[in-house]
Design a protein around this motif. Structure first.
Motif, mmCIF file in Angstrom:
data_model
loop_
_atom_site.group_PDB
_atom_site.id
_atom_site.type_symbol
_atom_site.label_atom_id
_atom_site.label_comp_id
_atom_site.label_asym_id
_atom_site.label_seq_id
_atom_site.Cartn_x
_atom_site.Cartn_y
_atom_site.Cartn_z
ATOM 1 N N LEU A 303 45.670 11.485 1.772
ATOM 2 C CA LEU A 303 44.794 11.018 2.843
ATOM 3 C C LEU A 303 44.938 11.910 4.078
ATOM 4 O O LEU A 303 43.950 12.187 4.774
ATOM 5 C CB LEU A 303 45.134 9.571 3.199
ATOM 6 N N VAL A 304 46.152 12.385 4.340
ATOM 7 C CA VAL A 304 46.369 13.311 5.451
ATOM 8 C C VAL A 304 45.597 14.607 5.214
ATOM 9 O O VAL A 304 44.954 15.143 6.123
ATOM 10 C CB VAL A 304 47.866 13.606 5.634
ATOM 11 N N TYR A 305 45.630 15.104 3.970
ATOM 12 C CA TYR A 305 44.886 16.328 3.648
ATOM 13 C C TYR A 305 43.384 16.128 3.858
ATOM 14 O O TYR A 305 42.675 17.013 4.338
ATOM 15 C CB TYR A 305 45.154 16.759 2.209
ATOM 16 N N LEU A 306 42.894 14.934 3.503
ATOM 17 C CA LEU A 306 41.479 14.644 3.714
ATOM 18 C C LEU A 306 41.142 14.647 5.203
ATOM 19 O O LEU A 306 40.081 15.144 5.608
ATOM 20 C CB LEU A 306 41.123 13.277 3.110
ATOM 21 N N ALA A 307 42.044 14.070 6.016
ATOM 22 C CA ALA A 307 41.829 14.054 7.462
ATOM 23 C C ALA A 307 41.848 15.471 8.033
ATOM 24 O O ALA A 307 41.054 15.820 8.919
ATOM 25 C CB ALA A 307 42.882 13.185 8.140
ATOM 26 N N MET A 308 42.758 16.311 7.509
ATOM 27 C CA MET A 308 42.815 17.708 7.946
ATOM 28 C C MET A 308 41.536 18.442 7.578
ATOM 29 O O MET A 308 40.981 19.213 8.366
ATOM 30 C CB MET A 308 44.025 18.395 7.311
ATOM 31 N N GLU A 309 41.070 18.185 6.359
ATOM 32 C CA GLU A 309 39.846 18.833 5.884
ATOM 33 C C GLU A 309 38.646 18.446 6.746
ATOM 34 O O GLU A 309 37.734 19.239 6.968
ATOM 35 C CB GLU A 309 39.597 18.427 4.427
ATOM 36 N N ALA A 310 38.643 17.184 7.222
ATOM 37 C CA ALA A 310 37.546 16.700 8.061
ATOM 38 C C ALA A 310 37.698 17.121 9.523
ATOM 39 O O ALA A 310 36.825 16.845 10.345
ATOM 40 C CB ALA A 310 37.467 15.177 7.975
#
Length: 555
Positions: A303-310
């Motif tokens: 989920l952190v990676y998704l937030a970083m990607e966004a």
């Protein structure tokens, strides 16, 4: 109060005076009423009813449920089976009444059981089943299956029926052989759900994987899962493997979770969970996504990676701090050019009034005002529900605002007090082709509105909607990232200001020797239905700088 009095009181079924007198006595005391008379009274009640067929049927079903408590002889279960023997003579009413009385029996037996009555009903139901299979009695086999499951018929009951039917040319000596042949016929005709239900009911184990693959080949996935669940863990594992091969991750995840197979399929489980988290993140539902991780460290890191990607650096820091996640760096800030460097600030918003709308009169006035606007912003609020397995909370607040006035609709109170007025007013706004509605990630709002107020038509279709999020190519971490705004009550107003900002930059400008312009007209959806976002482009946008055919002029 007897059957007839209750029915007349609800005005669902009405009869003449003669049949009414008969019904009043018969349904209040079934101890001396035969199945034929009982069914005749049902027929008369249905024929003379003045309501629609569905309403009459439900009223009768409720009354039959109550009638079974009135001492039918020799017992409720046996009485219903005997009724099924008689029903074919009622011709066109047979199927409907069969479903009605079997459903009533199933409901009755959940709370009321008489061992003697049930044992006799099992033997009688097995005999009826055999008679139907042999063509002696005409009935829909689906009714039989429901009856068999309701009274729990076993092979021993079928064995008795076969022996009693020796004079009726029964060629099977053993119940199991008879049932296997009958089930095989259903398998050959691809009636897999019926076949699986019978295999489970009579505890017959055969075919195994062969049957599972046949069912999967026909894409009858409900029957496949029912069969695998009955056989056991090994068959469920095979089904999960087959689902993964077919890239059906969602049903595979469901089977894994319902049957505690996480240890057997750790990679599949996490892959399915990650897919779900990604969908939620794309909709901007970060709090729900966080709750769905269930504190699983691997999923939290994803989920952190998704937030970083966004580019949602605030969410990255928040998650890392809350769950002590280390080794992550802040999401890379996008390079800033002159156009993106200008944010809206709270002091730039000049608004004349904020009006709370929670009753019909103020709702009508707000609607009249909004109908005079060419552009409005729309935003919704609801309380997140973090309780696992519980029903989601309703959308409580809808903001609809022009550049100068914000209306805050108390949807829950308006729906409780004046649902028809609410529905009509919001249809005039949301389904008007003359008002451009601005939203931000409005797909999530649309889904939540439709789920919260399923009986309202106003949330089933939208006209002229522009999702501001689609205009910006760079992820900005939500609406607050675009406007640097902390005052949530003005979200809908902010959308209108953002729109004017976008329009002012709709022509190319030179930024470091590059032509940059904000495209927005191609993102307008002229019609959205069934709460699914479509990306239909209005042909008029390709011809003119104005919205034609009665649409508001926005350029």
């Amino acid at each position: 109060m007897g059957f007839q009095e209750r029915v007349v009181e609800h005005d669902d079924v009405k009869q003449d005076e003669h049949s009414g007198a008969l019904s009043l006595h018969a349904f209040s005391d079934l101890s001396c009423v035969s199945p034929v008379v009982f069914l005749f009274l049902l027929k008369e009640s249905y024929i003379y009813g003045k309501s629609k067929a569905t309403k009459k049927f439900r009223a009768l079903q409720q009354q039959v449920n109550l009638a079974l408590l009135n001492a039918p002889h020799p017992g409720p279960a046996v009485f219903i089976v005997r009724c099924l023997y008689v029903l074919p003579v009622f011709e066109s009413y047979a199927d409907g009444f069969s479903h009605l009385i079997v459903s009533a029996l199933r409901k009755f037996l959940k709370t009321n059981t008489n061992p003697t009555d049930l044992l006799e009903a099992q033997d009688l139901a097995a005999q009826l089943f055999l008679d139907v299979v042999q063509g002696v009695v005409i009935h829909d086999e689906r009714i039989l299956l429901k009856l068999i499951e309701a009274v729990d018929v076993k092979l021993v009951n079928v064995e008795k029926a076969i022996h009693n039917s020796a004079a009726k040319n029964c060629t099977y000596d053993k119940a199991e052989a008879f049932m296997e042949n009958y089930i095989h016929q259903h398998i050959e005709s691809q009636s897999y759900m019926t076949a699986v239900s019978l295999l489970e009911q009579f505890d017959i184990h055969h075919s195994g994987e062969i049957l599972l693959f046949k069912i999967l080949e026909s894409k009858d996935f409900r029957a496949a899962e029912k069969w695998a669940s009955y056989v056991g863990k090994s068959m469920l594992c095979i089904l999960v493997q087959e689902y993964v091969k077919m890239n059906m991750l969602k049903p595979a995840y469901g089977i894994i979770k319902r049957n505690n197979l996480q240890e057997e399929f750790p990679d599949v489980y996490h892959k399915c969970k990650e897919s779900s988290l990604k969908t939620l993140a794309e909709k901007g539902c970060w709090d729900v996504a966080e709750e769905r991780t269930e504190n699983d460290r691997q999923l939290l890191e994803y989920l952190v990676y998704l937030a970083m990607e966004a580019g949602y650096s605030e969410k990255v820091d928040e998650l890392c701090e809350r769950y002590s996640l280390e080794g992550f760096v802040k999401a890379k800030e996008p390079e800033v050019h002159p156009l993106e460097s200008r944010y809206l600030h709270l002091h730039e918003l000049f608004i004349d009034d904020i009006i709370w709308v929670d009753e019909a009169d103020s709702l009508q006035k707000a609607t009249s005002y909004i109908e005079g606007c060419k552009v409005v912003g729309v935003d919704c609020e609801w309380k997140p529900n973090y309780v696992k397995g519980s029903k989601g909370n309703k959308v409580s607040i809808m903001q609809i605002a022009s550049e100068k006035v914000a209306f805050i609709f108390d949807l829950i109170k308006l729906y409780d007090d004046a649902p028809e007025v609410l529905n009509n007013c919001l249809i005039r706004i949301l389904q008007s082709p003359r008002i451009l509605k601005l939203g931000y990630n409005f797909q999530c709002d649309m889904h939540q509105l439709a789920h919260s107020y399923q009986k309202l038509d106003c949330f089933k279709r939208y006209e002229m909607l522009l999702d501001i999020q689609k205009v910006f190519n760079e992820p900005c971490g939500g609406l607050s990232g675009l406007v640097k705004l902390e005052y949530a009550a003005l979200d809908a107003v902010v959308l209108v200001h953002l729109f004017h900002h976008i329009r002012s930059h709709s022509q190319p400008i030179d930024v470091q020797d590059k032509n940059v312009k904000i495209e927005w007209k191609s993102h307008i959806a002229s019609h959205l239905g069934d709460t699914k976002m479509s990306r239909k482009k209005d042909p008029s946008f390709e011809k003119n700088s104005e919205i034609e055919a009665g649409h508001p002029k926005l350029s």
